[in-house]
Design a protein around this motif. Structure first.
Motif, PDB file in Angstrom:
ATOM      1  N   UNK A   1      64.743  28.849  20.408  1.00  0.00           N
ATOM      2  CA  UNK A   1      63.960  30.102  20.391  1.00  0.00           C
ATOM      3  C   UNK A   1      62.695  29.663  21.354  1.00  0.00           C
ATOM      4  N   UNK A   2      62.412  30.637  22.411  1.00  0.00           N
ATOM      5  CA  UNK A   2      61.541  30.427  23.383  1.00  0.00           C
ATOM      6  C   UNK A   2      60.662  31.802  23.229  1.00  0.00           C
ATOM      7  N   UNK A   3      59.525  31.637  23.658  1.00  0.00           N
ATOM      8  CA  UNK A   3      58.568  32.567  24.105  1.00  0.00           C
ATOM      9  C   UNK A   3      57.977  32.514  25.291  1.00  0.00           C
ATOM     10  N   UNK A   4      58.397  33.478  26.231  1.00  0.00           N
ATOM     11  CA  UNK A   4      57.569  33.199  27.409  1.00  0.00           C
ATOM     12  C   UNK A   4      56.256  34.308  27.541  1.00  0.00           C
ATOM     13  N   UNK A   5      55.253  33.511  27.697  1.00  0.00           N
ATOM     14  CA  UNK A   5      53.809  34.177  28.067  1.00  0.00           C
ATOM     15  C   UNK A   5      53.848  34.688  29.370  1.00  0.00           C
ATOM     16  N   UNK A   6      53.654  35.874  29.767  1.00  0.00           N
ATOM     17  CA  UNK A   6      53.634  36.465  31.239  1.00  0.00           C
ATOM     18  C   UNK A   6      52.269  37.276  31.195  1.00  0.00           C
ATOM     19  N   UNK A   7      51.320  36.814  32.028  1.00  0.00           N
ATOM     20  CA  UNK A   7      50.170  37.568  32.180  1.00  0.00           C
ATOM     21  C   UNK A   7      50.038  38.012  33.597  1.00  0.00           C
ATOM     22  N   UNK A   8      49.951  39.496  33.900  1.00  0.00           N
ATOM     23  CA  UNK A   8      50.368  40.066  35.226  1.00  0.00           C
ATOM     24  C   UNK A   8      49.132  40.910  35.562  1.00  0.00           C
ATOM     25  N   UNK A   9      48.448  40.768  36.736  1.00  0.00           N
ATOM     26  CA  UNK A   9      47.531  41.717  37.479  1.00  0.00           C
ATOM     27  C   UNK A   9      48.188  42.246  38.576  1.00  0.00           C
ATOM     28  N   UNK A  10      48.005  43.630  38.648  1.00  0.00           N
ATOM     29  CA  UNK A  10      48.751  44.000  39.923  1.00  0.00           C
ATOM     30  C   UNK A  10      47.950  45.405  40.324  1.00  0.00           C
TER      31      UNK A  10
END
Length: 426
Positions: free
Chosen positions: A38-47
């Motif tokens: 079980x994996x959780x990818x945290x992605x914080x994106x500013x665009x």
């Protein structure tokens, strides 16, 4: 279509005469629970995208002339192991959650968030799905919600949350060096949407695909794929893909690589076809990499994709903003990569590239486009924040007035700051 299918089968048979079968993965199964992850990818994106000339990008049809958004995404993936026995059974699950951190009605349009009836970005959005899988020897059948990364059907992961696909896929690696894939998908869920089959307004009715990759040697590999796409209320089409990849070790920490990709698309019941190919060569010495590439499109229209997945454009000059896939377009690229590990900073890398496209057939004449990209990335190598990555991407795009209406502006910048942190729960 029959020629393509039989070509793939013939490749498998030929490989079987010269390669030994692999050991069975299923015979080494750890079990349903023991093999789970079980994996959780945290992605914080500013665009942000700045259409500085306020041209096509500022019209009501195209949206705002300045677009800015910031969000945080959680991409959860559970993969069970396979039960033991001749045929193993397992399940996979995907959970996606996107949270708006900042944007406004006057700045929406970058494709990070779904919007309400007033054109405002939703505060959050989510999606969940599951798949059942079966494995016999080294062949796996998966049915349900899944991510797909094949040259004729590839889910896009260029925003806060990825696309997901609904359908079935068989992947087989019974012969050493050979991987075969056969699939049928009937839904494609968008990156900034929550409904089933929400990508491209549900245009995908079905896609059937077949193909494979064969490693002829450690240095040389080839791929061949075919897909048949049915589109709601539009012309159906067939797509062929081929690839040849060769890596040459020159010694003294030097290497030379060649990568050739080609697509041929034929639209049924319409006088429209496209052939597009690219050839890239990369010379690497120590920490440095220099790439030159040439790409060419020909036919009655430019190369089309999206209904078969927003990532289905495996070409050298498909870059941050443009894919350089216009009708009759020719383009070249020069790229430089630097890995700072050789200079005592492991995890830090830089890249810059320049692409020029020309001779594009348009209704008003012949168009041109250019793009310059700069990118820096750092990945933490150890400690509590190990594998946390920070990536800054900057693109500057230009096109002349003949080609500007095809895209959103003739002069724009695209800036993205991406922070990712993967967590392994199981």
């Amino acid at each position: 279509m029959k020629v393509m299918k039989w070509s793939v089968i013939a490749m498998a048979v030929a490989a079987g005469t010269s390669q030994m079968a692999l050991a069975s993965s299923q015979s080494e199964s750890e079990g349903f629970v023991e093999g789970s992850s079980l994996t959780i990818l945290n992605r914080n994106l500013y665009m942000n995208r700045d259409f500085r000339d306020n041209g096509a990008g500022g019209t009501a049809a195209r949206g705002q002339s300045y677009r800015e958004a910031w969000g945080h995404g959680f991409i959860g993936t559970f993969e069970s192991g396979f039960t033991q026995g001749t045929v193993g059974v397992g399940v996979d699950a995907i959970g996606l959650l996107g949270v708006k951190l900042d944007t406004g009605r006057g700045r929406v349009g970058n494709g990070l968030f779904p919007t309400d009836s007033d054109g405002r970005a939703e505060d959050d959005y989510s999606e969940a799905g599951g798949a059942i899988k079966f494995r016999a020897s080294n062949t796996v059948l998966k049915y349900g919600t899944q991510f797909v990364a094949l040259p004729v059907f590839s889910t896009d992961d260029s925003r806060l949350l990825p696309e997901t696909a609904e359908g079935s896929l068989i992947s087989s690696s019974e012969i050493e060096g050979l991987e075969l894939n056969v699939g049928r998908f009937t839904g494609l869920n968008g990156q900034a949407a929550t409904g089933r089959d929400s990508a491209n307004s549900g245009a995908l009715e079905s896609i059937n695909l077949i193909g494979g990759t064969y490693a002829i040697s450690d240095a040389l590999s080839t791929s061949l794929y075919y897909s048949d796409v049915e589109v709601h209320e539009a012309a159906d089409y067939e797509k062929f893909y081929g690839n040849l990849n060769y890596n040459m070790d020159l010694g003294s920490d030097q290497s030379l690589a060649f990568d050739f990709n080609i697509y041929k698309s034929d639209v049924d019941a319409a006088d429209s076809d496209n052939t597009i190919w690219s050839l890239a060569s990369t010379y690497s010495v120590g920490a440095h990499g220099l790439t030159v590439a040439y790409q060419r499109s020909s036919g009655d229209a430019g190369y089309g994709y999206g209904v078969d997945g927003g990532g289905t454009v495996w070409l050298a000059n498909s870059v941050q903003y443009s894919d350089f896939n216009g009708e009759d377009e020719k383009s070249w690229q020069a790229r430089y990569d630097l890995n700072m590990a050789s200079y005592g900073v492991p995890g830090l890398s830089f890249m810059t590239r320049y692409i020029s496209g020309y001779d594009i057939s348009t209704p008003t004449g012949t168009g041109e486009e250019r793009e310059w990209d700069v990118e820096a990335k750092y990945v933490v190598q150890e400690g509590a924040a190990k594998d946390l990555s920070v990536r800054l991407r900057h693109a500057k795009y230009w096109s002349d007035s003949d080609y500007a209406p095809v895209y959103e502006s003739s002069d724009l910048t695209d800036v993205r700051l991406i922070v990712e942190y993967p967590l392994s729960i199981l």
